[in-house]
Design a protein around this motif. Structure first.
Motif, PDB file in Angstrom:
ATOM      1  N   THR A 151       1.201  -1.511  -0.392  1.00 41.06           N
ATOM      2  CA  THR A 151      -0.094  -0.226   0.126  1.00 41.06           C
ATOM      3  C   THR A 151       0.706   1.111  -0.376  1.00 41.06           C
ATOM      4  O   THR A 151       1.963   1.458  -0.139  1.00 41.06           O
ATOM      5  CB  THR A 151      -1.580  -0.152   0.628  1.00 41.06           C
ATOM      6  N   ASP A 152       0.639   2.693  -0.283  1.00 40.18           N
ATOM      7  CA  ASP A 152       0.854   3.962   0.162  1.00 40.18           C
ATOM      8  C   ASP A 152       0.801   4.262   1.680  1.00 40.18           C
ATOM      9  O   ASP A 152       1.805   5.258   1.795  1.00 40.18           O
ATOM     10  CB  ASP A 152       0.360   4.721  -0.677  1.00 40.18           C
ATOM     11  N   HIS A 153       0.988   3.324   2.445  1.00 39.01           N
ATOM     12  CA  HIS A 153       0.888   3.907   4.158  1.00 39.01           C
ATOM     13  C   HIS A 153       1.792   2.764   4.401  1.00 39.01           C
ATOM     14  O   HIS A 153       1.932   1.269   4.076  1.00 39.01           O
ATOM     15  CB  HIS A 153       0.172   3.541   4.658  1.00 39.01           C
ATOM     16  N   GLY A 154       1.854   3.262   5.741  1.00 42.62           N
ATOM     17  CA  GLY A 154       2.841   2.041   6.763  1.00 42.62           C
ATOM     18  C   GLY A 154       2.231   1.964   7.708  1.00 42.62           C
ATOM     19  O   GLY A 154       1.503   3.322   8.564  1.00 42.62           O
ATOM     20  N   VAL A 155       3.215   1.821   8.866  1.00 37.12           N
ATOM     21  CA  VAL A 155       2.544   1.954  10.255  1.00 37.12           C
ATOM     22  C   VAL A 155       3.910   2.987  10.808  1.00 37.12           C
ATOM     23  O   VAL A 155       5.077   2.275  10.672  1.00 37.12           O
ATOM     24  CB  VAL A 155       2.183   0.746  11.161  1.00 37.12           C
ATOM     25  N   ILE A 156       3.797   3.675  11.292  1.00 34.50           N
ATOM     26  CA  ILE A 156       5.248   4.616  12.499  1.00 34.50           C
ATOM     27  C   ILE A 156       4.665   4.993  13.262  1.00 34.50           C
ATOM     28  O   ILE A 156       3.704   4.709  14.898  1.00 34.50           O
ATOM     29  CB  ILE A 156       3.952   6.413  12.362  1.00 34.50           C
ATOM     30  N   LEU A 157       5.529   4.039  14.035  1.00 36.23           N
ATOM     31  CA  LEU A 157       5.652   3.925  15.557  1.00 36.23           C
ATOM     32  C   LEU A 157       6.923   4.468  16.521  1.00 36.23           C
ATOM     33  O   LEU A 157       7.491   4.958  15.940  1.00 36.23           O
ATOM     34  CB  LEU A 157       6.178   2.272  15.901  1.00 36.23           C
ATOM     35  N   TYR A 158       6.643   5.448  17.782  1.00 36.08           N
ATOM     36  CA  TYR A 158       7.587   5.169  18.499  1.00 36.08           C
ATOM     37  C   TYR A 158       7.931   4.559  19.724  1.00 36.08           C
ATOM     38  O   TYR A 158       7.232   3.989  20.517  1.00 36.08           O
ATOM     39  CB  TYR A 158       7.174   6.730  19.019  1.00 36.08           C
ATOM     40  N   ASP A 159       9.721   4.551  19.527  1.00 31.66           N
ATOM     41  CA  ASP A 159      10.226   3.732  21.296  1.00 31.66           C
ATOM     42  C   ASP A 159      10.086   4.648  21.974  1.00 31.66           C
ATOM     43  O   ASP A 159      10.809   5.872  22.560  1.00 31.66           O
ATOM     44  CB  ASP A 159      11.417   3.754  20.715  1.00 31.66           C
ATOM     45  N   PRO A 160       9.471   4.666  22.997  1.00 32.80           N
ATOM     46  CA  PRO A 160       9.826   6.040  24.553  1.00 32.80           C
ATOM     47  C   PRO A 160      10.651   6.412  24.820  1.00 32.80           C
ATOM     48  O   PRO A 160      11.048   6.835  24.798  1.00 32.80           O
ATOM     49  CB  PRO A 160       8.131   4.978  25.584  1.00 32.80           C
ATOM     50  N   GLU A 161      11.708   4.939  24.872  1.00 31.66           N
ATOM     51  CA  GLU A 161      13.068   5.348  25.147  1.00 31.66           C
ATOM     52  C   GLU A 161      13.563   5.869  24.698  1.00 31.66           C
ATOM     53  O   GLU A 161      14.020   7.086  25.836  1.00 31.66           O
ATOM     54  CB  GLU A 161      13.576   3.675  26.054  1.00 31.66           C
ATOM     55  N   ALA A 162      13.309   6.119  23.358  1.00 32.67           N
ATOM     56  CA  ALA A 162      14.482   6.503  22.020  1.00 32.67           C
ATOM     57  C   ALA A 162      13.607   8.388  21.980  1.00 32.67           C
ATOM     58  O   ALA A 162      14.337   9.032  22.618  1.00 32.67           O
ATOM     59  CB  ALA A 162      14.129   6.691  21.341  1.00 32.67           C
ATOM     60  N   LEU A 163      12.682   8.083  22.556  1.00 34.75           N
ATOM     61  CA  LEU A 163      11.862   9.429  22.093  1.00 34.75           C
ATOM     62  C   LEU A 163      12.038  10.115  23.930  1.00 34.75           C
ATOM     63  O   LEU A 163      12.699  11.694  24.153  1.00 34.75           O
ATOM     64  CB  LEU A 163      10.540   9.343  22.751  1.00 34.75           C
ATOM     65  N   ILE A 164      12.080   9.956  24.850  1.00 34.83           N
ATOM     66  CA  ILE A 164      12.745  10.155  26.788  1.00 34.83           C
ATOM     67  C   ILE A 164      14.369  10.733  26.539  1.00 34.83           C
ATOM     68  O   ILE A 164      14.629  11.619  26.424  1.00 34.83           O
ATOM     69  CB  ILE A 164      12.497   9.506  27.705  1.00 34.83           C
ATOM     70  N   LYS A 165      15.180  10.376  25.572  1.00 29.84           N
ATOM     71  CA  LYS A 165      16.725  10.194  25.623  1.00 29.84           C
ATOM     72  C   LYS A 165      16.685  11.038  25.096  1.00 29.84           C
ATOM     73  O   LYS A 165      17.712  12.297  24.462  1.00 29.84           O
ATOM     74  CB  LYS A 165      16.692   9.133  24.165  1.00 29.84           C
ATOM     75  N   TRP A 166      15.794  11.682  23.903  1.00 26.17           N
ATOM     76  CA  TRP A 166      15.715  12.778  22.592  1.00 26.17           C
ATOM     77  C   TRP A 166      15.449  13.484  23.384  1.00 26.17           C
ATOM     78  O   TRP A 166      16.183  15.337  23.150  1.00 26.17           O
ATOM     79  CB  TRP A 166      15.014  12.335  21.457  1.00 26.17           C
ATOM     80  N   VAL A 167      14.150  13.479  24.378  1.00 22.26           N
ATOM     81  CA  VAL A 167      13.654  15.060  24.749  1.00 22.26           C
ATOM     82  C   VAL A 167      14.889  15.591  25.541  1.00 22.26           C
ATOM     83  O   VAL A 167      15.174  16.986  25.854  1.00 22.26           O
ATOM     84  CB  VAL A 167      13.274  15.126  25.415  1.00 22.26           C
ATOM     85  N   HIS A 168      15.354  14.637  26.852  1.00 18.51           N
ATOM     86  CA  HIS A 168      16.617  14.971  27.510  1.00 18.51           C
ATOM     87  C   HIS A 168      18.056  15.294  26.441  1.00 18.51           C
ATOM     88  O   HIS A 168      18.369  15.891  27.251  1.00 18.51           O
ATOM     89  CB  HIS A 168      17.127  13.515  27.891  1.00 18.51           C
ATOM     90  N   GLY A 169      17.701  15.077  25.404  1.00 24.18           N
ATOM     91  CA  GLY A 169      19.449  15.700  24.539  1.00 24.18           C
ATOM     92  C   GLY A 169      19.125  17.467  24.552  1.00 24.18           C
ATOM     93  O   GLY A 169      19.660  18.006  24.280  1.00 24.18           O
ATOM     94  N   PHE A 170      17.923  18.018  25.277  1.00 25.82           N
ATOM     95  CA  PHE A 170      17.324  19.693  25.146  1.00 25.82           C
ATOM     96  C   PHE A 170      17.475  20.142  26.296  1.00 25.82           C
ATOM     97  O   PHE A 170      17.227  21.241  26.432  1.00 25.82           O
ATOM     98  CB  PHE A 170      16.135  19.226  24.206  1.00 25.82           C
ATOM     99  N   SER A 171      17.985  19.589  27.010  1.00 28.25           N
ATOM    100  CA  SER A 171      18.101  19.684  28.674  1.00 28.25           C
ATOM    101  C   SER A 171      19.435  20.731  28.730  1.00 28.25           C
ATOM    102  O   SER A 171      21.033  20.674  28.026  1.00 28.25           O
ATOM    103  CB  SER A 171      17.968  18.298  29.182  1.00 28.25           C
ATOM    104  N   ILE A 172      18.353  22.139  30.092  1.00 31.44           N
ATOM    105  CA  ILE A 172      19.782  22.697  29.589  1.00 31.44           C
ATOM    106  C   ILE A 172      19.956  22.549  31.271  1.00 31.44           C
ATOM    107  O   ILE A 172      19.260  22.899  32.201  1.00 31.44           O
ATOM    108  CB  ILE A 172      18.806  24.308  29.643  1.00 31.44           C
ATOM    109  N   GLU A 173      21.303  22.380  31.649  1.00 35.37           N
ATOM    110  CA  GLU A 173      21.353  22.399  33.030  1.00 35.37           C
ATOM    111  C   GLU A 173      21.656  23.801  33.854  1.00 35.37           C
ATOM    112  O   GLU A 173      22.617  25.033  33.013  1.00 35.37           O
ATOM    113  CB  GLU A 173      22.725  21.766  33.175  1.00 35.37           C
ATOM    114  N   PRO A 174      21.307  23.972  34.602  1.00 37.03           N
ATOM    115  CA  PRO A 174      20.628  25.831  35.594  1.00 37.03           C
ATOM    116  C   PRO A 174      22.831  25.783  35.815  1.00 37.03           C
ATOM    117  O   PRO A 174      23.301  24.629  36.586  1.00 37.03           O
ATOM    118  CB  PRO A 174      20.350  25.001  37.330  1.00 37.03           C
ATOM    119  N   GLU A 175      22.778  27.234  35.982  1.00 36.23           N
ATOM    120  CA  GLU A 175      23.892  27.653  35.735  1.00 36.23           C
ATOM    121  C   GLU A 175      23.753  27.707  37.865  1.00 36.23           C
ATOM    122  O   GLU A 175      23.600  27.878  38.536  1.00 36.23           O
ATOM    123  CB  GLU A 175      23.621  28.898  35.501  1.00 36.23           C
ATOM    124  N   GLU A 176      25.291  27.217  38.530  1.00 30.27           N
ATOM    125  CA  GLU A 176      25.783  27.139  40.136  1.00 30.27           C
ATOM    126  C   GLU A 176      25.469  28.493  40.389  1.00 30.27           C
ATOM    127  O   GLU A 176      25.729  30.038  39.715  1.00 30.27           O
ATOM    128  CB  GLU A 176      26.299  26.769  40.093  1.00 30.27           C
TER     129      GLU A 176
END
Length: 76
Positions: free
Chosen positions: A51-76
């Motif tokens: 067909t012209d479509h597929g199934v899109i899935l997301y790995d929750p662990e990969a998503l969380i790791k991806w989001v954490h890549g945008f973390s900004i550490e607070p300055e001391e």
């Protein structure tokens, strides 16, 4: 972004659909879809070659790791 794994969990209940994945990271499904189309977020595309479509899935662990890549550490 493509995340390679040394082993793959074949239990598809482990993976999330777009609405569930969007809820997990706190964005709208349309935002997540846009990011996916721009290849900015990790996802799995199980193409249905008959067909012209597929199934899109997301790995929750990969998503969380991806989001954490945008973390900004607070300055001391």
């Amino acid at each position: 972004m493509v995340i390679h794994r040394s082993h793959f969990n074949t239990d598809t209940s482990f993976f999330l659909r777009e609405k569930q994945a969007a809820r997990l990271i706190g964005v709208s499904p349309s935002t997540l879809k846009k990011w996916r189309q721009q290849r900015r977020v990790p996802y799995i595309n199980l193409k249905d070659f008959g067909t012209d479509h597929g199934v899109i899935l997301y790995d929750p662990e990969a998503l969380i790791k991806w989001v954490h890549g945008f973390s900004i550490e607070p300055e001391e």
